[in-house]
Write an enzyme that holds these catalytic residues in place. Sequence first.
Site, short mmCIF file in Angstrom:
data_model
loop_
_atom_site.label_atom_id
_atom_site.label_comp_id
_atom_site.label_asym_id
_atom_site.label_seq_id
_atom_site.Cartn_x
_atom_site.Cartn_y
_atom_site.Cartn_z
CB CYS A 114 12.10 8.14 -5.25
SG CYS A 114 11.13 6.69 -5.62
CG HIS A 251 10.66 11.26 -8.07
ND1 HIS A 251 11.27 10.39 -8.96
CD2 HIS A 251 9.89 10.49 -7.26
CE1 HIS A 251 10.89 9.16 -8.70
NE2 HIS A 251 10.04 9.19 -7.67
CG ASN A 281 8.63 6.26 -9.57
OD1 ASN A 281 9.84 6.44 -9.60
ND2 ASN A 281 7.90 6.39 -8.48
N1 ACO Z 1 -6.09 0.25 -12.54
C1 ACO Z 1 -7.39 0.46 -12.24
N2 ACO Z 1 -7.83 0.77 -11.01
C2 ACO Z 1 -6.90 0.87 -10.03
C3 ACO Z 1 -5.52 0.66 -10.28
C4 ACO Z 1 -5.13 0.35 -11.59
N3 ACO Z 1 -3.84 0.15 -11.94
N4 ACO Z 1 -4.85 0.85 -9.12
C5 ACO Z 1 -5.75 1.16 -8.18
N5 ACO Z 1 -7.00 1.16 -8.73
C6 ACO Z 1 -8.27 1.43 -8.07
C7 ACO Z 1 -8.22 1.18 -6.58
O1 ACO Z 1 -8.45 -0.18 -6.31
C8 ACO Z 1 -9.33 2.07 -6.09
O2 ACO Z 1 -10.57 1.41 -6.33
P1 ACO Z 1 -11.78 1.57 -5.27
O3 ACO Z 1 -12.12 3.03 -5.27
O4 ACO Z 1 -12.84 0.68 -5.85
O5 ACO Z 1 -11.22 1.10 -3.96
C9 ACO Z 1 -9.26 3.28 -7.02
O6 ACO Z 1 -8.55 2.83 -8.18
C10 ACO Z 1 -8.57 4.47 -6.42
O7 ACO Z 1 -7.35 4.02 -5.84
P2 ACO Z 1 -6.32 5.02 -5.18
O8 ACO Z 1 -5.16 4.25 -4.66
O9 ACO Z 1 -7.04 5.93 -4.25
O10 ACO Z 1 -5.89 5.87 -6.49
P3 ACO Z 1 -5.05 7.16 -6.56
O11 ACO Z 1 -5.78 8.19 -7.30
O12 ACO Z 1 -4.44 7.55 -5.23
O13 ACO Z 1 -3.83 6.71 -7.50
C11 ACO Z 1 -1.52 6.10 -7.31
C12 ACO Z 1 -2.95 5.66 -7.06
C13 ACO Z 1 -1.31 6.29 -8.80
C14 ACO Z 1 -0.58 5.00 -6.79
C15 ACO Z 1 -1.24 7.45 -6.58
O14 ACO Z 1 -1.74 7.38 -5.27
C16 ACO Z 1 0.23 7.82 -6.51
O15 ACO Z 1 0.86 8.04 -7.52
N6 ACO Z 1 0.78 7.97 -5.29
C17 ACO Z 1 2.17 8.40 -5.10
C18 ACO Z 1 3.13 7.26 -5.34
C19 ACO Z 1 4.54 7.73 -5.17
O16 ACO Z 1 4.87 8.80 -5.65
N7 ACO Z 1 5.39 6.99 -4.47
C20 ACO Z 1 6.73 7.49 -4.07
C21 ACO Z 1 7.85 7.05 -4.86
S1 ACO Z 1 8.14 5.30 -4.92
C22 ACO Z 1 9.61 4.92 -4.04
O17 ACO Z 1 10.12 5.63 -3.21
C23 ACO Z 1 10.19 3.55 -4.30
#
Ligand code: ACO
Length: 324
Positions: A114, A251, A281
Amino acid sequence: MLTGKIIGLGSYLPPKIMTNDDFARIVDTNDDWITERTGIKQRHFSDGIEDTSSAMAAKAAKAAIEDAGIDASEIEMIVVACTTPDKLFPAMSFCVQKAIGAEGCICFDVNSACPGFVTAYNVAQNFIENSGVKTALVIGAECLTNIVDYTDRGTCILFGDGAGAVVLRAGEGRKNSFILRSTTEKMECLYCETLKQPKRASEEEFEKDTYLHMNGREVFRFVVSTIPANMQELLDREGIDASEIDHFVFHQANSRIIESTAKKLGVPLEKFPMNIQETGNTSSASIPILLTKMKKEGTLKKGDKIMMASFGAGLNWGVNYFEY
Ligand code: ACO
């Protein structure tokens, strides 16, 4: 002091749109969850045929060249940031050179996930400031939807495709200022194996491994604790107060990450332009796509003080300060 000034901006987003409701028909998710946790409402999807990463890069490049009002023959250097190239070689920058009708350019690609655009921008600035290049094209282009696992609801809803480009021209101005850093500590939090490596243990493992894998929660935690501190470090180094910055072009990975960063820097959220709701993203394309949108909407003005910041697989991250 000689530095690169942005004289042209352009972007390309493929026409097909996938909304959150479209995703709710594929995986166990819903519009409320995606909107609340990420800020995303829709993303653009490449058809994978016409709109390959290199084709989108070329479309964005042509738009940026037109915006700059120059001829493609004036371009001396092309750097494309991309983690999802449609060819292993030649590099996408050579494909762009051919598509725009340039010749004899310094061409290479950068893969730092990214933050790729921020890395490529700094590399081009170095060539301008130290090696006599006068006009450079810097592009971020991605087709992330090619590598996501559509059974993994935690990642497939996040990404979109597109490209953005800037034309840099040598001129008098403040020296380009940046921080580029990385850590190996969280390498396993975000990775994707290369395609078509034949000596894999089993077909099943081979297939699965070619998808993007991410521990989103870990990446989130790392980013909110690291990036604002590095932004502050660069501000301190430049002797600028955060309140003097006109736009924090961050980003577009998650609106909650952006909100947390604004809060930590004590800056109003309005100074962090966002288009994640429309694009998802787009990895290394996100910053030049957003800069182009800002210019089109008239919010980007000559002399504006800009801070760019990005992060991603490695993990690695980059922060830049420049005057537009
Ligand atoms: N819909 C519904 N529920 C979901 C979904 C979805 N799409 N995805 C995950 N959940 C559930 C999980 O299973 C979990 O359920 P549980 O509590 O029963 O286990 C719950 O939601 C919470 O999951 P988390 O992963 O803890 O959710 P979080 O609030 O962290 O959000 C997210 C996830 C959006 C991916 C976030 O962590 C994020 O944006 N992280 C940063 C990602 C990023 O910026 N990456 C870098 C760039 S990418 C690159 O370099 C190619």
